[in-house]
Design a protein around this motif. Structure first.
Motif, short mmCIF file in Angstrom:
data_model
loop_
_atom_site.label_atom_id
_atom_site.label_comp_id
_atom_site.label_asym_id
_atom_site.label_seq_id
_atom_site.Cartn_x
_atom_site.Cartn_y
_atom_site.Cartn_z
N LEU A 214 -6.43 -2.77 -4.76
CA LEU A 214 -6.39 -1.13 -4.72
C LEU A 214 -5.36 -0.44 -5.75
O LEU A 214 -4.91 -0.63 -6.70
CB LEU A 214 -4.28 -1.52 -4.08
N HIS B 165 -7.19 -8.57 -2.41
CA HIS B 165 -7.39 -7.13 -2.40
C HIS B 165 -7.44 -6.47 -3.38
O HIS B 165 -6.79 -7.26 -4.41
CB HIS B 165 -6.28 -6.22 -1.46
N GLY C 157 1.03 -0.88 0.15
CA GLY C 157 0.46 0.15 0.14
C GLY C 157 0.81 1.12 -0.27
O GLY C 157 0.65 1.98 -0.64
N ARG D 234 -4.86 3.30 -2.48
CA ARG D 234 -6.52 2.98 -1.70
C ARG D 234 -6.85 1.71 -1.81
O ARG D 234 -6.31 1.86 -3.07
CB ARG D 234 -6.78 4.27 -1.33
N HIS D 235 -7.67 1.53 -0.89
CA HIS D 235 -8.26 0.11 -0.81
C HIS D 235 -9.45 0.31 -1.46
O HIS D 235 -10.41 1.15 -1.02
CB HIS D 235 -8.41 -0.30 0.51
#
Length: 326
Positions: A285, A283, A239, A250-251
């Motif tokens: 991102l 995830h 990240g 950013r997630h």
């Protein structure tokens, strides 16, 4: 324009197909046909423009066969990336002319395919290390001539063979811990390498459009080894640092999901003695330039629990989607 991006670890797709020394075809088994059909229904329901897949088949022809037989050839198969029997793929919709996708050329991919010096062993001596599964990186260009760099990751597993048996045996526990810490050093090295690549992209263009998806084999919170042996949290590594906020990814969905639904996999944690532990291993991102437009958030995502359950939970990981304005 809006792009809908999906990410999914589809468990061991390679087991759907005959051996690599045979002509690409599905095994003649009702269970496999049913499973492939349910996976395809999830993909259709998500209706994404781009889908990053982990644990895809070892041969591109096999993924193309799945797309032809179960997805009506609506996706171009890009890849594979990685090594062995769990390959990385990107599926890009071909029923629209809005996207043009290409894998990075060999020179660009040398950064991920080559080895680098890192101290994995307990002797602290740097040695050559290579990715377990080198990332798949795709350039995506929209009809409006905007460019996106899409990374598909499946980082080193934390799995230790017969780990539960070793952990429960006091005579074997120390051996297990050493193997587990080594595995975490390897996944940390891979995450750091990815971050170096991202830093170079940001250095060249601070407004670069980046989407990183995949199975990072880690998520929020500290596990036993991160607390006790000071190993890294992998999602935080990739990240980025708050000291360089313009380069922090950013997630896409972690803050939009209810707390009880913020997981992509469930397993029994024999170390902390938790049955059916819900963990967020997968995830999506995005770079700041995609996450915000001015002061307005323009990327929103979610874990597709409802779709996943509707078609009989056809993998051990739940898929995720994000809608991105570019």
């Amino acid at each position: 324009m809006e792009l809908r991006v999906a990410n999914w670890n589809i468990k061991w797709m390679n087991k759907w197909f005959v051996g690599d020394n045979e002509k690409p075809s599905f095994k003649n088994c009702h269970k496999i046909a049913d499973l492939a059909s349910r996976v395809a229904k999830v993909i259709k329901k998500m209706d994404a423009d781009l889908i990053n897949i982990q644990e895809g088949p070892s041969r591109k022809e096999e993924m193309e066969l799945f797309v032809k037989d179960f997805l009506r050839d609506k996706y171009e198969v890009i890849g594979p990336g990685g090594k062995g029997q769990q390959k990385l793929y990107t599926l890009a919709r071909n029923d629209t002319k809005a996207l043009k996708c290409s894998v990075l050329n060999k020179e660009d991919m040398d950064f991920f395919n080559s080895c680098w010096d890192v101290a994995i062993k307990s002797n602290f001596r740097p040695e050559k290390y290579c990715f377990t599964r080198p990332p798949l990186v795709v350039r995506v260009k929209t009809v409006s001539d905007r460019e996106l760099r899409l990374l598909n990751l499946h980082l080193k597993s934390k799995y230790v063979h017969e780990g539960e048996k070793m952990w429960k045996d006091e005579c074997e526990r120390e051996k297990f811990v050493k193997k587990a810490v080594k595995a975490r050093r390897r996944i940390s090295a891979e995450a750091m390498r990815v971050r170096e690549y991202l830093n170079a992209l940001f250095a060249a263009d601070r407004k670069v459009n980046i989407v990183v998806t995949g199975d990072l084999n880690d998520g929020p919170g500290l596990d036993y080894f991160e607390r006790s042996y000071l190993t890294h949290n992998i999602a935080d590594q990739i990240g980025g640092s708050p000291n360089s906020p313009q380069q922090m990814l950013r997630h896409a969905f972690i803050d939009t999901m209810d707390k009880d639904c913020n997981y992509t996999a469930v397993f029994d944690d024999f170390i902390e003695n938790i049955k059916e532990k819900k963990v967020l291993l997968d995830h999506i991102l995005v770079s700041p330039n995609l996450f915000w437009t001015g002061k307005k958030r323009t990327t929103v995502g979610k874990i597709e629990h409802k779709i996943f359950k509707k078609f009989g939970s056809p993998s051990d990981h739940r898929p995720q989607t994000a809608t991105i304005k570019i």
